[in-house]
Design an enzyme around this catalytic site. Structure first.
Site, PDB file in Angstrom:
ATOM      1  N   LYS A  13       0.849  -1.325   0.233  1.00 54.07           N
ATOM      2  CA  LYS A  13       0.033  -0.103  -0.173  1.00 54.07           C
ATOM      3  C   LYS A  13       0.794   1.381   0.072  1.00 54.07           C
ATOM      4  CE  LYS A  13      -3.955  -1.746  -0.122  1.00 54.07           C
ATOM      5  NZ  LYS A  13      -4.747  -1.928  -1.271  1.00 54.07           N
TER       6      LYS A  13
HETATM    7  N1  PMP Z   1      -3.520  -7.950   1.274  1.00 54.48           N
HETATM    8  C1  PMP Z   1      -3.640  -7.124   2.208  1.00 54.48           C
HETATM    9  C2  PMP Z   1      -2.935  -7.240   3.574  1.00 54.48           C
HETATM   10  C3  PMP Z   1      -4.122  -5.802   2.006  1.00 54.48           C
HETATM   11  O1  PMP Z   1      -4.340  -4.975   2.806  1.00 54.48           O
HETATM   12  C4  PMP Z   1      -4.900  -5.777   0.724  1.00 54.48           C
HETATM   13  C5  PMP Z   1      -5.351  -4.311   0.365  1.00 54.48           C
HETATM   14  N2  PMP Z   1      -6.938  -4.640   0.678  1.00 54.48           N
HETATM   15  C6  PMP Z   1      -4.608  -6.806  -0.285  1.00 54.48           C
HETATM   16  C7  PMP Z   1      -3.862  -7.723   0.095  1.00 54.48           C
HETATM   17  C8  PMP Z   1      -5.416  -6.662  -1.548  1.00 54.48           C
HETATM   18  O2  PMP Z   1      -4.444  -5.866  -2.306  1.00 54.48           O
HETATM   19  P1  PMP Z   1      -5.492  -4.986  -3.443  1.00 54.48           P
HETATM   20  O3  PMP Z   1      -6.177  -4.028  -2.486  1.00 54.48           O
HETATM   21  O4  PMP Z   1      -4.556  -4.012  -4.072  1.00 54.48           O
HETATM   22  O5  PMP Z   1      -6.246  -6.001  -4.219  1.00 54.48           O
END
Ligand code: PMP
Length: 344
Positions: free
Chosen positions: A48
């Site tokens: 993130k």
């Molecule tokens: N794993 C974790 C720990 C996350 O915080 C997120 C984000 N919600 C994701 C995977 C998935 O990534 P994305 O939001 O880019 O699909």
């Protein structure tokens, strides 16, 4: 010869360019070559960081953000931490509206990073004025010069990975990648990374990992939102109870679902076999790989890249805690895997 001091100007310069690490032990009996993109190496310990930096710098380029302005988001998780970190360095105020379900540890962590945290009741509907969505929207409307990141519905979430994660993987694999496997939450990671990779080679297969209790896989298959798919589950950050516009469903070939229990065990196995201390969704992604391999998805020549989104330290009171694991019924407390240390 004059020696130069080798220092980064600030922590943000370390975002991205995460390593690709070959998985050899956990994959020993599996067909194919497996490589993990380990996003815990970002300074905020998750993928993130990429979207927080990218979206904030886009707003700066467009002249929307000026020093002292405010950045707003609705998350207590990784995105909140990353936005708070970028805000500190760049001199913005950071407001995070979080649900009262968020652990005290998480809220303390965000406050430590300088964020102002609004704790909103968890058990109200999304359109209730007290919900964290509505509180964030209200603050955004009231605070002049504020930016609402809104990661589930922000195309820039996809762009951040199109510009960074995709090119990094293409370069690190010398274009030899055959499969991309990634968790889907907002969908930004998988959609942006896949968009870049498929532009280079349309034959690359893209597989999203989804949770039981989430609507994503069914929506991908039927293009219809099926509320019957929704029920509570434990993995945080994976799957969703709504359809995010930050997911490009057309670029994903298929979704594989994983359970809370198998994902937790596989995360522990990654630590014990590969020495990788990663988060719950990394365990989910690895679990997805195991299932896909069993289903015959890969051959000996496949070069599979899996994205591990975050670090294990955020899950100490969950999957890496034996009491939590036995409360969920995931382990028998008599045969707890992590032994208690006895102090004398
Ligand atoms: N794993 C974790 C720990 C996350 O915080 C997120 C984000 N919600 C994701 C995977 C998935 O990534 P994305 O939001 O880019 O699909």
């Amino acid at each position: 010869m004059k020696e130069e001091i080798k220092a980064h100007n600030n922590v943000l310069e370390l975002i991205g360019n995460t390593p690709l690490i070959k998985l050899t032990k956990i994959t020993q009996k599996m067909k194919g070559n497996y490589f993990a993109k380990v996003e815990a190496f970002n300074p905020g310990h998750s993928t993130k960081d990429r979207i927080a930096l990218y979206i904030i710098e886009e707003a700066e380029r467009k002249g929307i953000l000026k020093p002292g302005d405010t950045i707003i988001e609705t998350t207590s998780g990784n995105t909140g931490f990353s936005i708070a970190m970028v805000s500190i360095i760049k001199g913005y105020d950071c407001i995070l509206a979080v649900s009262s379900k968020s652990s005290a540890d998480k809220i303390d962590m965000l406050k430590t990073m300088g964020a102002k945290v609004y704790v909103c009741p968890a058990h109200v509907s999304a359109d209730d004025p007290r919900s964290y969505y509505e509180v964030a929207k209200k603050l955004h409307n009231e605070i002049k010069g504020s930016v609402y990141i809104n990661q589930y519905f922000n195309e820039l979430n996809i762009d951040a990975h199109y510009q960074t994660t995709g090119p990094e993987i293409w370069e690190q694999t010398a274009g030899k990648i055959t499969h991309l496997v990634a968790c889907s939450g907002t969908g930004g990671t998988i959609s942006g990374t896949a968009r870049f990779l498929k532009e280079q080679n349309p034959d690359i297969k893209v597989i999203g990992i989804d949770a039981y209790g989430s609507v994503l896989q069914k929506y991908h298959q039927t293009k219809e939102f099926d509320a019957n798919e929704i029920y509570p589950y434990r993995i945080e950050g994976l799957g969703k109870n709504l359809i995010p516009t930050a997911t490009d469903f057309n670029i994903i070939d298929k979704f594989e679902k994983v359970t809370d229990e198998s994902s937790a065990h596989t995360a522990r196995e990654l630590a014990k076999t590969e020495g990788l201390f990663v988060g719950y969704t990394s365990g989910a992604a690895m679990q997805g790989l195991k299932q896909l391999e069993e289903e015959g998805e890969f051959t000996e020549d496949s070069n599979i890249v899996v994205i591990f989104p975050d670090h294990g330290s955020r899950y100490m009171s969950k999957i890496y805690n034996d009491d939590w694991m036995s409360q969920q019924g995931f382990i028998d407390s008599e045969t707890a895997e992590i032994q208690q240390i006895e102090y004398v």
